[in-house]
Design an enzyme around this catalytic site. Structure first.
Site, PDB file in Angstrom:
ATOM      1  N   HIS A  30       0.807  -1.235   0.000  1.00  0.00           N
ATOM      2  CA  HIS A  30       0.000   0.000   0.000  1.00  0.00           C
ATOM      3  C   HIS A  30       0.830   1.270   0.000  1.00  0.00           C
ATOM      4  CE1 HIS A  30      -2.658  -3.082   1.925  1.00  0.00           C
ATOM      5  NE2 HIS A  30      -3.374  -2.688   0.915  1.00  0.00           N
ATOM      6  N   HIS A  87      -7.592   4.551   5.026  1.00  0.00           N
ATOM      7  CA  HIS A  87      -7.015   3.408   4.315  1.00  0.00           C
ATOM      8  C   HIS A  87      -5.495   3.615   4.238  1.00  0.00           C
ATOM      9  CE1 HIS A  87      -5.863   0.695   1.035  1.00  0.00           C
ATOM     10  NE2 HIS A  87      -6.937   0.000   1.368  1.00  0.00           N
ATOM     11  N   GLU A 130      -3.259   3.003   2.056  1.00  0.00           N
ATOM     12  CA  GLU A 130      -2.739   3.621   0.831  1.00  0.00           C
ATOM     13  C   GLU A 130      -2.967   5.136   0.848  1.00  0.00           C
ATOM     14  OE1 GLU A 130      -4.064   1.959  -2.996  1.00  0.00           O
ATOM     15  OE2 GLU A 130      -3.906   3.992  -3.799  1.00  0.00           O
ATOM     16  N   CYS A 136      -6.467   1.006 -10.525  1.00  0.00           N
ATOM     17  CA  CYS A 136      -5.533   0.141 -11.251  1.00  0.00           C
ATOM     18  C   CYS A 136      -6.276  -0.884 -12.094  1.00  0.00           C
ATOM     19  CB  CYS A 136      -4.554  -0.526 -10.286  1.00  0.00           C
ATOM     20  SG  CYS A 136      -5.249  -1.947  -9.463  1.00  0.00           S
ATOM     21  N   SER A 146     -10.131  -5.390   3.159  1.00  0.00           N
ATOM     22  CA  SER A 146      -9.633  -5.291   1.787  1.00  0.00           C
ATOM     23  C   SER A 146     -10.548  -4.368   0.990  1.00  0.00           C
ATOM     24  CB  SER A 146      -9.580  -6.671   1.134  1.00  0.00           C
ATOM     25  OG  SER A 146      -9.528  -6.524  -0.275  1.00  0.00           O
ATOM     26  N   ASN A 180     -10.408  -3.581  -2.193  1.00  0.00           N
ATOM     27  CA  ASN A 180     -10.794  -4.203  -3.458  1.00  0.00           C
ATOM     28  C   ASN A 180     -11.971  -5.152  -3.285  1.00  0.00           C
ATOM     29  OD1 ASN A 180      -9.578  -3.575  -5.885  1.00  0.00           O
ATOM     30  ND2 ASN A 180      -7.644  -4.510  -5.293  1.00  0.00           N
TER      31      ASN A 180
HETATM   32  S1  SF4 Z   1      -4.734  -3.464  -6.234  1.00  0.00           S
HETATM   33 FE1  SF4 Z   1      -3.645  -2.514  -7.957  1.00  0.00          FE
HETATM   34  S2  SF4 Z   1      -2.468  -0.856  -7.040  1.00  0.00           S
HETATM   35 FE2  SF4 Z   1      -3.095  -2.205  -5.360  1.00  0.00          FE
HETATM   36  S3  SF4 Z   1      -1.411  -3.648  -5.116  1.00  0.00           S
HETATM   37 FE3  SF4 Z   1      -2.821  -4.571  -6.549  1.00  0.00          FE
HETATM   38  S4  SF4 Z   1      -2.081  -3.977  -8.612  1.00  0.00           S
HETATM   39 FE4  SF4 Z   1      -1.125  -2.619  -7.098  1.00  0.00          FE
END
Ligand code: SF4
Length: 279
Positions: free
Chosen positions: A79, A129, A131, A199, A227, A229
């Site tokens: 991150h 977060h 990041e 990304c 997470s 994502n």
């Molecule tokens: S989600 Fe995207 S930006 Fe984050 S670690 Fe994975 S590839 Fe890299």
């Protein structure tokens, strides 16, 4: 009439993104090359099982570098970290291995570029977060965090002609595009990436969920609660009217989620393009 067979559709792409695979490999290689203990600042990836496996192999996860003995070896997670963390590592003479994802580094460099140009930086992301904390640290005085269209409406920027935007890499495509659109309406000269910094891995997985949602009655996302994502995948599916659940593993699946769910494919023809969906 025969009962239709239940069918589980496995999404493609699935599994860890390249950035996370790289970060996990960095820890494994460091453990094998230097032996335990290896300190890792923050969870190397927001996935409970991976963290537990690496902990068992000798990795020691810490929240802050102050917990790492002076001169020890420490890894930064995928991150990314702020310049203040890098400075602290130097002052504690730590042997640093940086596993920051290159796509996160790219966002940091955008922030640095805007700051050098004396722009106000609007960072689209989620407060707290890891990041976002790291990216904010590149230019804390010049950066304003927004998470919603309403946040954009509330912005008061001294020089509206010198504004740039950057984004967290793991946001919802749809929500982010609404926020970017509002920014462009309020600040027509705003500069930033062509669309956003989300990304490719995040984007591909959300596109795959959108493709499969009309074909299923329930979606199970395997990932941890922290997470970003994984949470976005649940939201994307729910916004399409299909219930979705985030689970760390099989033990968390509740039978009631699957009651009366005939998660079978309507026609093999419809499934074929999904099977061919590549990352
Ligand atoms: S989600 Fe995207 S930006 Fe984050 S670690 Fe994975 S590839 Fe890299």
């Amino acid at each position: 009439m025969p009962t239709p067979a239940k069918k589980i559709i496995l999404l493609r792409p699935r599994g860890f993104c390249a950035g996370v695979v790289r970060a996990i490999d960095v820890v494994k290689i460091a453990l094998s090359a230097y032996r335990a203990p290896i300190y890792v600042r923050k969870e190397i990836v927001h996935n409970r099982h991976v963290v537990e496996e690496l902990r068992a192999a000798g990795a020691i996860f810490v929240e802050e570098l102050s917990e790492v003995p002076v001169g020890a070896r420490a890894i930064f997670s995928a991150h990314g970290v702020s310049p203040a963390v890098r400075a602290e590592a130097k002052s504690r003479q730590l042997k640093v291995i940086d596993a920051t994802c290159p796509l996160v580094t790219k966002v940091h460099l955008e922030a640095v570029k805007f700051a050098r140009q004396k722009f106000t930086i609007v960072l689209i992301g989620h407060k707290d977060h890891d990041e976002v904390i790291g990216t904010l640290g590149e230019a804390p005085e010049e950066t304003i965090l927004v998470s919603t269209v309403e946040d954009v409406d509330a912005l008061e920027i001294k020089d509206p002609d010198r504004v740039g935007f950057i984004t967290q890499t793991t946001l919802s495509l749809d929500e982010t595009s609404d926020i970017v659109q509002r920014l462009r309406e309020r600040y027509p000269k705003i500069q930033g990436p062509a669309a956003q910094d989300i990304c490719y891995a995040t984007e591909n997985r959300q596109v795959a969920v959108k493709a499969v949602a009309p074909l299923c009655e329930t979606l199970l996302v395997v990932g941890s609660q922290n997470s970003s994502n994984s949470r976005r995948l649940v939201e994307v599916c729910e916004q399409l009217g299909v219930p979705a659940y985030l689970i760390d593993d099989l033990s968390e699946v509740q039978a009631k989620w699957l009651e009366n769910v005939n998660n079978w494919c309507a026609s093999p023809r419809v499934c074929k393009p999904l099977d061919a969906h590549e990352s």
